[in-house]
Design a protein around this motif. Structure first.
Motif, PDB file in Angstrom:
ATOM      1  N   SER A 113     -10.013   0.362  -7.480  1.00 31.20           N
ATOM      2  CA  SER A 113     -11.025   0.892  -6.917  1.00 31.20           C
ATOM      3  C   SER A 113     -11.175   0.364  -5.641  1.00 31.20           C
ATOM      4  CB  SER A 113     -12.331   0.627  -7.769  1.00 31.20           C
ATOM      5  OG  SER A 113     -12.284   1.406  -9.053  1.00 31.20           O
ATOM      6  N   PRO A 114     -11.593   1.098  -4.542  1.00 28.09           N
ATOM      7  CA  PRO A 114     -11.684   0.698  -3.321  1.00 28.09           C
ATOM      8  C   PRO A 114     -13.333   0.047  -3.227  1.00 28.09           C
ATOM      9  CG  PRO A 114     -11.973   3.072  -3.287  1.00 28.09           C
ATOM     10  CD  PRO A 114     -11.295   2.661  -4.422  1.00 28.09           C
ATOM     11  N   LEU A 115     -13.509  -1.133  -2.381  1.00 27.14           N
ATOM     12  CA  LEU A 115     -14.537  -1.673  -2.184  1.00 27.14           C
ATOM     13  C   LEU A 115     -15.368  -0.969  -1.242  1.00 27.14           C
ATOM     14  CD1 LEU A 115     -13.323  -5.274  -1.256  1.00 27.14           C
ATOM     15  CD2 LEU A 115     -14.198  -4.575  -3.597  1.00 27.14           C
ATOM     16  N   THR A 116     -16.827  -0.513  -1.653  1.00 30.17           N
ATOM     17  CA  THR A 116     -17.686   0.047  -0.815  1.00 30.17           C
ATOM     18  C   THR A 116     -19.050  -0.780  -0.315  1.00 30.17           C
ATOM     19  OG1 THR A 116     -18.567   0.727  -2.982  1.00 30.17           O
ATOM     20  CG2 THR A 116     -16.900   2.068  -2.067  1.00 30.17           C
ATOM     21  N   THR A 117     -19.343  -1.688  -1.324  1.00 30.44           N
ATOM     22  CA  THR A 117     -20.638  -2.596  -0.995  1.00 30.44           C
ATOM     23  C   THR A 117     -20.161  -3.380   0.230  1.00 30.44           C
ATOM     24  OG1 THR A 117     -21.127  -2.171  -3.354  1.00 30.44           O
ATOM     25  CG2 THR A 117     -22.385  -3.850  -1.980  1.00 30.44           C
ATOM     26  N   LEU A 119     -19.686  -6.638   2.227  1.00 28.90           N
ATOM     27  CA  LEU A 119     -19.442  -8.067   1.903  1.00 28.90           C
ATOM     28  C   LEU A 119     -19.965  -9.055   2.691  1.00 28.90           C
ATOM     29  CD1 LEU A 119     -15.467  -7.511   1.538  1.00 28.90           C
ATOM     30  CD2 LEU A 119     -17.421  -7.127  -0.376  1.00 28.90           C
ATOM     31  N   ARG A 145     -11.082 -17.989  -2.630  1.00 29.26           N
ATOM     32  CA  ARG A 145     -12.127 -17.104  -3.151  1.00 29.26           C
ATOM     33  C   ARG A 145     -12.953 -17.634  -4.230  1.00 29.26           C
ATOM     34  NH1 ARG A 145     -10.087 -10.902  -4.980  1.00 29.26           N
ATOM     35  NH2 ARG A 145     -12.088  -9.912  -4.080  1.00 29.26           N
ATOM     36  N   ASP A 154     -19.122 -13.068  -1.411  1.00 28.66           N
ATOM     37  CA  ASP A 154     -18.189 -12.335  -2.012  1.00 28.66           C
ATOM     38  C   ASP A 154     -16.858 -12.458  -1.704  1.00 28.66           C
ATOM     39  OD1 ASP A 154     -20.296 -10.222  -2.754  1.00 28.66           O
ATOM     40  OD2 ASP A 154     -20.619  -9.761  -0.735  1.00 28.66           O
ATOM     41  N   ASP A 155     -16.673 -13.241  -0.795  1.00 29.73           N
ATOM     42  CA  ASP A 155     -15.087 -13.539  -0.483  1.00 29.73           C
ATOM     43  C   ASP A 155     -15.029 -14.571   0.488  1.00 29.73           C
ATOM     44  OD1 ASP A 155     -12.285 -13.416  -0.877  1.00 29.73           O
ATOM     45  OD2 ASP A 155     -12.452 -11.440  -0.816  1.00 29.73           O
ATOM     46  N   TRP A 171      -6.890  -9.201   2.223  1.00 31.24           N
ATOM     47  CA  TRP A 171      -7.245  -8.287   3.301  1.00 31.24           C
ATOM     48  C   TRP A 171      -7.201  -8.863   4.743  1.00 31.24           C
ATOM     49  CZ3 TRP A 171     -11.555 -10.605   5.252  1.00 31.24           C
ATOM     50  CH2 TRP A 171     -12.361 -11.480   4.297  1.00 31.24           C
ATOM     51  N   THR A 231      -8.326  -0.523  -0.273  1.00 33.84           N
ATOM     52  CA  THR A 231      -9.625  -0.267   0.457  1.00 33.84           C
ATOM     53  C   THR A 231      -9.376   0.113   1.881  1.00 33.84           C
ATOM     54  OG1 THR A 231     -10.781  -1.676  -1.003  1.00 33.84           O
ATOM     55  CG2 THR A 231     -11.792  -1.240   1.285  1.00 33.84           C
ATOM     56  N   CYS A 234     -14.180  -1.250   4.484  1.00 34.86           N
ATOM     57  CA  CYS A 234     -15.475  -1.763   3.769  1.00 34.86           C
ATOM     58  C   CYS A 234     -15.992  -2.731   4.601  1.00 34.86           C
ATOM     59  CB  CYS A 234     -15.019  -2.267   2.630  1.00 34.86           C
ATOM     60  SG  CYS A 234     -16.508  -3.179   1.570  1.00 34.86           S
TER      61      CYS A 234
END
Length: 266
Positions: A113-117, A119, A145, A154-155, A171, A231, A234
């Motif tokens: 699932s692609p990230l959408t929120t 970061l 991470r 988040d990352d 990424w 993704t 994002c």
């Protein structure tokens, strides 16, 4: 759907996976398959070719790679994730000198699932070993991470000792000034997601350039985003304590640029 693993076109047995589990000498590429096609398949094949030659001294023929991918898919339609690893039980820490065509491990799993929120990223001084390769030695990435998440982010975003930004855990990152996307210039993996955006951006009126970007430069950018094979784009909400404004409608334009790349049949 559970993960389905094959080695050289046959179901992977425990014996087959023994060397793979005990050695991280190898490389891979990961892709999202849509009805038997992949956006940027040519890039993934080129990556596997370069990895095989650099790490094992011999390529895997493109026809063989395509056949292994088709065997893994086994006629499935819809969207799935496909990872292709290259490894060899002829190469080990005690016997590293073999020149050999690597074996091909394919792993089929549910689509990512692609990230959408947006970061929140924590900068960390770190550089992947042999950064231009998507190799299997992922200890450092996982640790970075993990540290970021445990610290409330988040990352992780990697920088060198001078604060020069390179890439993230899995990424690439881009920064935006007006209608121009700035890609950091530093040792890193050239991601397929980034390359797909670069192919499609010009037709949408977005310029692109590559130059060094440091943490001290963040205030000059309007927005930032991350991208990878799962993704297209994002938004980044913040890096350390520096916030970025909302990235829409930029994210939609970037996703359109990514989608402008047609799927290439495996």
């Amino acid at each position: 759907m559970t993960a389905d693993m094959q080695i050289d076109g046959r179901p992977a047995s425990a014996a087959d996976l023994g060397h793979f589990a005990l050695s991280n000498y190898g490389a891979f590429t990961s892709m999202q398959v849509e009805d038997g096609g992949v956006r940027g398949l040519d890039m993934h094949l080129a990556r596997l070719d370069a990895e095989a030659v650099e790490l094992f001294g011999a390529p895997v023929p493109e026809a063989t790679l395509r056949e292994r991918m088709r065997q893994a898919l086994d006629g499935r339609s819809g969207r799935v994730s496909l990872r292709v690893n290259l490894f060899s039980d002829a190469v080990s820490l005690r016997a590293p000198e073999a020149v050999v065509e690597p074996r091909v491990l394919t792993t089929l799993s549910p689509p990512a699932s692609p990230l959408t929120t947006p970061l929140r990223l924590q900068s960390q001084v770190y550089a992947r070993e042999v950064a231009h390769l998507k190799h299997a030695a992922t200890f450092g990435l996982t640790r970075a991470r993990r540290q970021a998440v445990l610290a409330g982010f988040d990352d992780a975003l990697f920088v060198d000792a001078e604060g020069r930004i390179s890439e993230g855990s899995i990424w690439n990152i881009g920064f935006v000034q007006g209608e121009t996307v700035i890609w950091p210039e530093a040792p890193m993996l050239a991601g397929t997601g980034q390359a797909l955006l670069q192919r499609g951006m010009a037709d949408l009126g977005l310029d692109s350039e590559t130059r060094p970007v440091r943490l001290s430069d963040l205030a000059v950018f309007d927005a930032a985003f991350i991208c990878n094979s799962a993704t297209p784009a994002c938004a980044v909400a913040a890096i350390d304590g520096h916030p970025f404004g909302p990235a829409e409608p930029l994210i939609s334009r970037l996703i359109d640029a990514w989608r402008s790349n047609p799927c290439q049949a495996i």
